[in-house]
Write a protein that holds these residues in place. Structure first.
Motif, PDB file in Angstrom:
ATOM      1  N   ALA A 209      57.900  22.135  12.623  1.00  0.00           N
ATOM      2  CA  ALA A 209      59.151  23.517  12.411  1.00  0.00           C
ATOM      3  C   ALA A 209      59.314  23.368  10.959  1.00  0.00           C
ATOM      4  N   THR A 210      59.623  24.928  10.508  1.00  0.00           N
ATOM      5  CA  THR A 210      60.435  24.997   9.444  1.00  0.00           C
ATOM      6  C   THR A 210      61.914  24.947   9.802  1.00  0.00           C
ATOM      7  N   GLU A 211      63.519  24.987   8.823  1.00  0.00           N
ATOM      8  CA  GLU A 211      64.339  25.708   9.694  1.00  0.00           C
ATOM      9  C   GLU A 211      64.626  27.293   9.810  1.00  0.00           C
ATOM     10  N   ASN A 212      63.520  27.604   9.859  1.00  0.00           N
ATOM     11  CA  ASN A 212      63.942  29.273   9.907  1.00  0.00           C
ATOM     12  C   ASN A 212      63.172  29.403  10.783  1.00  0.00           C
ATOM     13  N   ARG A 213      62.635  28.429  11.451  1.00  0.00           N
ATOM     14  CA  ARG A 213      61.988  28.125  13.121  1.00  0.00           C
ATOM     15  C   ARG A 213      62.853  27.944  14.352  1.00  0.00           C
ATOM     16  N   ASN A 239      64.080  41.445  19.203  1.00  0.00           N
ATOM     17  CA  ASN A 239      63.596  43.035  18.161  1.00  0.00           C
ATOM     18  C   ASN A 239      63.026  42.646  16.728  1.00  0.00           C
ATOM     19  N   ASN A 240      62.363  43.278  16.053  1.00  0.00           N
ATOM     20  CA  ASN A 240      61.887  43.630  15.007  1.00  0.00           C
ATOM     21  C   ASN A 240      62.576  42.758  13.551  1.00  0.00           C
ATOM     22  N   THR A 241      64.087  43.567  13.855  1.00  0.00           N
ATOM     23  CA  THR A 241      65.214  42.521  13.588  1.00  0.00           C
ATOM     24  C   THR A 241      65.327  41.687  12.607  1.00  0.00           C
ATOM     25  N   ASP A 242      65.236  40.853  14.036  1.00  0.00           N
ATOM     26  CA  ASP A 242      65.606  39.269  14.274  1.00  0.00           C
ATOM     27  C   ASP A 242      64.209  38.767  13.588  1.00  0.00           C
ATOM     28  N   LEU A 243      63.271  39.628  14.283  1.00  0.00           N
ATOM     29  CA  LEU A 243      61.584  38.389  13.651  1.00  0.00           C
ATOM     30  C   LEU A 243      61.999  38.743  11.664  1.00  0.00           C
ATOM     31  N   HIS A 244      62.559  39.355  11.346  1.00  0.00           N
ATOM     32  CA  HIS A 244      62.665  39.484   9.603  1.00  0.00           C
ATOM     33  C   HIS A 244      63.819  38.489   9.410  1.00  0.00           C
ATOM     34  N   LYS A 245      64.764  38.596   9.867  1.00  0.00           N
ATOM     35  CA  LYS A 245      65.967  38.116   9.508  1.00  0.00           C
ATOM     36  C   LYS A 245      65.370  36.173   9.605  1.00  0.00           C
ATOM     37  N   TYR A 246      64.768  36.043  10.367  1.00  0.00           N
ATOM     38  CA  TYR A 246      64.478  34.759  10.597  1.00  0.00           C
ATOM     39  C   TYR A 246      63.074  34.179   9.815  1.00  0.00           C
ATOM     40  N   ASP A 252      55.397  31.098  15.167  1.00  0.00           N
ATOM     41  CA  ASP A 252      57.223  30.604  15.451  1.00  0.00           C
ATOM     42  C   ASP A 252      57.763  31.032  17.027  1.00  0.00           C
ATOM     43  N   THR A 253      57.118  31.880  17.415  1.00  0.00           N
ATOM     44  CA  THR A 253      57.563  32.148  19.218  1.00  0.00           C
ATOM     45  C   THR A 253      56.839  31.519  19.776  1.00  0.00           C
ATOM     46  N   GLU A 254      55.620  30.710  19.668  1.00  0.00           N
ATOM     47  CA  GLU A 254      54.565  29.757  20.585  1.00  0.00           C
ATOM     48  C   GLU A 254      55.673  29.087  20.779  1.00  0.00           C
ATOM     49  N   GLY A 255      55.461  29.218  22.494  1.00  0.00           N
ATOM     50  CA  GLY A 255      56.352  27.854  23.372  1.00  0.00           C
ATOM     51  C   GLY A 255      57.787  28.137  23.379  1.00  0.00           C
ATOM     52  N   ILE A 256      58.475  29.455  23.204  1.00  0.00           N
ATOM     53  CA  ILE A 256      59.772  29.290  23.067  1.00  0.00           C
ATOM     54  C   ILE A 256      59.879  30.091  24.740  1.00  0.00           C
ATOM     55  N   VAL A 257      58.960  30.519  25.500  1.00  0.00           N
ATOM     56  CA  VAL A 257      59.089  31.112  26.208  1.00  0.00           C
ATOM     57  C   VAL A 257      59.053  29.641  27.402  1.00  0.00           C
ATOM     58  N   ASN A 258      58.850  28.389  27.136  1.00  0.00           N
ATOM     59  CA  ASN A 258      58.757  27.618  27.761  1.00  0.00           C
ATOM     60  C   ASN A 258      60.365  26.995  28.012  1.00  0.00           C
ATOM     61  N   TYR A 259      61.518  27.397  26.978  1.00  0.00           N
ATOM     62  CA  TYR A 259      62.695  26.830  26.832  1.00  0.00           C
ATOM     63  C   TYR A 259      63.245  27.458  27.992  1.00  0.00           C
ATOM     64  N   ALA A 260      63.090  29.119  28.558  1.00  0.00           N
ATOM     65  CA  ALA A 260      63.384  29.869  29.576  1.00  0.00           C
ATOM     66  C   ALA A 260      63.577  29.275  30.682  1.00  0.00           C
ATOM     67  N   LEU A 261      62.305  28.598  31.179  1.00  0.00           N
ATOM     68  CA  LEU A 261      60.935  28.635  32.291  1.00  0.00           C
ATOM     69  C   LEU A 261      61.702  26.844  32.532  1.00  0.00           C
ATOM     70  N   SER A 262      62.435  26.242  31.939  1.00  0.00           N
ATOM     71  CA  SER A 262      62.680  24.452  31.822  1.00  0.00           C
ATOM     72  C   SER A 262      63.728  24.664  32.680  1.00  0.00           C
ATOM     73  N   MET A 263      64.473  25.919  32.735  1.00  0.00           N
ATOM     74  CA  MET A 263      65.856  25.811  33.972  1.00  0.00           C
ATOM     75  C   MET A 263      65.271  25.169  35.597  1.00  0.00           C
ATOM     76  N   ALA A 264      66.277  24.806  36.332  1.00  0.00           N
ATOM     77  CA  ALA A 264      65.806  24.172  37.166  1.00  0.00           C
ATOM     78  C   ALA A 264      65.634  25.252  38.602  1.00  0.00           C
ATOM     79  N   ASP A 265      66.523  26.378  38.269  1.00  0.00           N
ATOM     80  CA  ASP A 265      66.095  27.473  39.523  1.00  0.00           C
ATOM     81  C   ASP A 265      65.206  27.311  39.124  1.00  0.00           C
ATOM     82  N   ILE A 266      64.450  28.493  37.415  1.00  0.00           N
ATOM     83  CA  ILE A 266      64.050  29.356  36.975  1.00  0.00           C
ATOM     84  C   ILE A 266      62.099  29.540  37.820  1.00  0.00           C
TER      85      ILE A 266
END
Length: 336
Positions: A209-213, A239-246, A252-266
Motif C-alpha cells: 500500500a501507498t501512504e495515500n492509500r 464522495n468524489n472529492t475525497d477520492l481526489h483529495k487522497y 485503492d478502494t479494494e477491500g475497504i468494505v471488508n473492514y466494515a464487515l469485520s465488526m462482530a455484529d455486522i
C-alpha cells in the motif's frame, strides 16, 4: 457449440488466441488470465491478454504482466487482435456487457468463444463453457481446465502456478470464505509444490500500500463509516472529492468494505463510492445473506451471495438513502 474433444483438437496446434476478462480486473481476473496465458505460450500459441481497462498496481508484478494490452489505451490494436483471433477465452465474466465496448467486438467475432467462470446466470454467447458457481475463483477453474480437462499438469510451471495462486488467494479473501473447500486447499498445495511462493505472493498483494492509500483508509473508517445496529449493517460512503483529495488510484478502494464487515455484529456491509460517471456499490455479507440479490434487484448488478456489486446513475446521497430504504425488506434475514 464445441465439445471437449473438438476444443482439445483446436488447441493441439498453434492458434491466434485472445484472453480477456471483466473491466477493472481484480486479482482473480488477472491471475486467471495470466495463468492461462503462461500455459498457452508454452505450446506455441500466439496468445494475447487484453484487459478492458486498467487494474491495480499491486498486480503489476504477475509473470508476463508486461505483455498485457489494455483496451482503453490501445483500442485499435485490441480490435485488430480480436478480429484476427481464432479462439477467445472469456474469463471471470459471463455477460459481454462486463467488458464494456469490447463486448461488441467479441460478440461480432467469428472466433470460438470459451467461457471459464463462476458467476451466476451466464449469457449464451459462448461456444464452450467451463463453469461452476461453487468454485471459489476462476483461477481454480483454470487449474481444473488445464489439469483435468486438458491433462497438462506438467505445463503448470512456476509462472502459471504463481498466477493461479494469486487468483484463488484474492477471490477467497485469503482462504476465508465458505467456498474455500478442502478441494481448494489441495489445489493450492499443488500450486505451491509447482512453484508458487505463497508468502511472497501475499506480501506483493497485501503489503504494497501507498501512504495515500493508508490515509484514505483511515479517513473512510474515521469519517465515512455509518453503523445501523437495527439491521446489523454498516455503510461506508465516499464522495468524489475525497477520492481526489487522497489521490485514490485504481485498486485503492479494494477491500475497504471488508473492514466494515469485520465488526462482530455486522451481517451486511456496503462500500458506496461516487465516481465521475456513476455511483458504485460493493456489498459483502456473512452467512446466508444474499448480497447479490440486492445488487441484482436494485442496482443493476449481481455477483455471489456474500460478495456482489452494482451501480447507479443517481447521486451518492440518493444511492445511500435508497440502500437504507431497502433494509427493512431484509430485516428478518439480517436479524437471524
Amino acid at each position: 457449440m464445441l465439445d471437449l474433444a473438438a476444443l482439445t483438437e483446436l488447441l493441439a496446434s498453434p492458434r491466434k488466441i485472445v484472453i480477456t476478462t471483466h473491466h477493472k480486473p481484480d486479482g482473480d481476473a488477472m491471475g486467471s488470465s495470466l495463468g492461462l496465458y503462461n500455459y498457452l505460450i508454452q505450446q506455441g500459441h500466439h496468445a494475447t491478454v487484453i484487459a478492458p481497462t486498467d487494474y491495480p498496481a499491486f498486480l503489476s508484478w504477475l509473470p508476463r504482466n508486461g505483455d498485457v494490452v489494455i483496451y482503453t489505451e490501445q483500442a485499435e490494436k485490441s480490435a485488430a487482435l480480436i478480429a484476427d483471433a481464432e479462439l477467445i477465452f472469456c474469463l471471470d465474466f459471463n455477460a459481454l456487457s462486463r467488458i464494456n465496448e469490447m463486448g461488441v467486438l467479441v460478440g461480432e467475432s467469428k472466433a470460438y468463444k470459451i467461457m471459464i467462470d463462476h458467476h451466476l446466470e451466464p449469457q449464451d454467447f459462448d461456444d464452450y463453457r467451463h463453469w461452476n458457481i461453487n468454485a471459489c475463483a476462476t483461477a481454480q477453474l483454470i487449474y481444473d481446465f488445464i489439469v483435468n480437462e486438458l491433462h497438462h499438469r506438467e505445463l503448470i510451471n512456476a509462472d502459471v502456478a504463481t498466477c493461479l495462486y494469486t487468483g484463488i488467494m484474492t477471490d477467497s479473501a485469503s482462504f476465508r470464505l465458505p467456498n474455500t473447500t478442502s478441494t481448494v486447499h489441495r489445489i493450492v498445495a499443488d500450486l505451491i509444490d509447482l512453484g508458487a511462493v505463497n508468502w511472497r505472493i501475499h506480501e506483493l498483494v497485501y503489503n504494497s500500500a501507498t501512504e495515500n492509500r493508508l490515509r484514505f483508509l483511515g479517513h473512510c473508517l474515521a469519517n465515512c463509516l455509518e453503523v445501523l445496529p437495527e439491521y446489523h449493517t454498516a455503510i461506508i460512503a465516499v464522495n468524489n472529492t475525497d477520492l481526489h483529495k487522497y489521490d485514490v488510484d485504481t485498486g485503492d478502494t479494494e477491500g475497504i468494505v471488508n473492514y466494515a464487515l469485520s465488526m462482530a455484529d455486522i451481517k451486511l456491509a456496503a462500500f458506496i463510492v461516487e465516481r465521475s460517471d456513476r455511483v458504485k456499490l460493493s456489498l459483502r455479507s456473512k452467512g446466508e445473506f444474499p448480497a447479490n440479490e440486492i445488487c441484482k434487484k436494485y442496482f443493476d448488478g449481481g455477483g455471489h451471495r456474500n460478495a456482489a456489486g452494482g451501480h447507479s446513475s443517481n447521486t451518492l446521497e440518493q444511492v445511500v438513502q435508497q440502500f437504507k430504504t431497502i433494509l427493512p425488506e431484509y430485516k428478518k434475514l439480517l436479524n437471524q
